[in-house]
Scaffold this motif. Structure first.
Motif, PDB file in Angstrom:
ATOM      1  N   PHE A 142      36.646  36.077  44.962  1.00  0.00           N
ATOM      2  CA  PHE A 142      36.998  36.232  43.553  1.00  0.00           C
ATOM      3  C   PHE A 142      36.543  35.073  42.675  1.00  0.00           C
ATOM      4  CE2 PHE A 142      40.186  38.973  45.712  1.00  0.00           C
ATOM      5  CZ  PHE A 142      39.691  40.173  45.225  1.00  0.00           C
ATOM      6  N   SER A 143      36.239  33.919  43.265  1.00  0.00           N
ATOM      7  CA  SER A 143      35.701  32.825  42.455  1.00  0.00           C
ATOM      8  C   SER A 143      34.178  32.865  42.395  1.00  0.00           C
ATOM      9  CB  SER A 143      36.156  31.467  43.011  1.00  0.00           C
ATOM     10  OG  SER A 143      35.576  31.219  44.273  1.00  0.00           O
ATOM     11  N   ASN A 144      33.574  33.804  43.116  1.00  0.00           N
ATOM     12  CA  ASN A 144      32.112  33.976  43.098  1.00  0.00           C
ATOM     13  C   ASN A 144      31.757  35.411  42.711  1.00  0.00           C
ATOM     14  OD1 ASN A 144      30.807  31.396  44.205  1.00  0.00           O
ATOM     15  ND2 ASN A 144      32.432  31.776  45.690  1.00  0.00           N
ATOM     16  N   ARG A 145      32.355  35.878  41.631  1.00  0.00           N
ATOM     17  CA  ARG A 145      32.171  37.280  41.244  1.00  0.00           C
ATOM     18  C   ARG A 145      30.714  37.592  40.893  1.00  0.00           C
ATOM     19  NH1 ARG A 145      37.591  39.140  37.946  1.00  0.00           N
ATOM     20  NH2 ARG A 145      39.077  38.040  39.259  1.00  0.00           N
ATOM     21  N   ARG A 146      30.046  36.648  40.269  1.00  0.00           N
ATOM     22  CA  ARG A 146      28.650  36.906  39.905  1.00  0.00           C
ATOM     23  C   ARG A 146      27.802  37.118  41.152  1.00  0.00           C
ATOM     24  NH1 ARG A 146      24.680  32.987  36.265  1.00  0.00           N
ATOM     25  NH2 ARG A 146      22.989  34.505  36.023  1.00  0.00           N
TER      26      ARG A 146
END
Length: 214
Positions: free
Chosen positions: A175-179
């Motif tokens: 979720f902290s690397n959605r991109r």
């Protein structure tokens, strides 16, 4: 000679709604900009209050960020304590917890970044208190649920600290690397669909590792 020393400041009483609005504004801006480096003036503008109120309510930026972390993790800690005291099986408790944890990181994906930022800057005594109040409760939850599951013949014995880093690390990375996830994931899945799929995957992954095999 007249007394020229300043008198007491005529400050308004602190209001929970203003405090909450500032924390919510910071949370929204961190998520939108995908960075913890958010100007306090921008936070105040988003909350529609004077920026001086941040110092009034939180002391300084460090106090403000700590209050944000306590707000976001504190809710999860309270839910874990209620869940632990419930009558469900260890399997049910862990399933409910993992689903809630995935939703929490989906809602506030900066949790681990904020925890690391505050931890790295904190002195040893402050760091120890931070761990005691916000991290130890989760490890204790795993320890007690695992013990309940082992006693019931549902789980094998696993290290609760390893379990903590496994599930928190998995949630944080997604979720902290959605991109990056959106680039790698096939089919253009929405975040809600990804949340459901990831939750199912996480539950199965954890249970494959800790369930007692026949």
């Amino acid at each position: 000679m007249a007394n020229l020393s300043p008198g007491p400041l005529n400050l308004p009483p602190k209001r929970p709604d203003v405090r909450d609005a500032l924390l919510q504004a910071a949370s929204e801006l961190i998520i939108e900009r995908d960075t913890l480096e958010v100007a306090l003036t921008d936070v105040a503008q988003r909350a529609s209050v004077n920026s001086a109120l941040i110092q009034y309510y939180f002391g300084n930026k460090d106090g403000f960020l700590l209050a944000l972390l306590e707000r976001d993790i504190g809710d999860a800690v309270r839910r874990m304590r209620i869940l632990l005291a419930s009558d469900g099986s260890a399997l049910d408790k862990l399933t409910t917890h993992l689903s809630g944890l995935a939703r929490a990181y989906h809602r506030v994906p900066y949790l681990n970044r904020l925890l690391r930022l505050i931890s790295n800057a904190a002195e040893e005594e402050v760091f120890g208190e931070l761990v005691r109040r916000l991290v130890d409760p989760m490890c204790s939850f795993y320890r007690e649920v695992i013990a309940q599951g082992v006693a019931a013949g549902e789980f094998r014995q696993v290290d609760p600290v390893f379990l903590y880093f496994t599930v928190v690390g998995a949630c944080d990375q997604l979720f902290s690397n959605r991109r990056l996830f959106n680039q790698l994931a096939a089919g253009g899945r929405t975040t809600d669909a990804a949340l459901r799929e990831f939750t199912d995957y996480l539950v199965k992954l954890v249970f494959d590792g800790i369930k007692m095999r026949a």
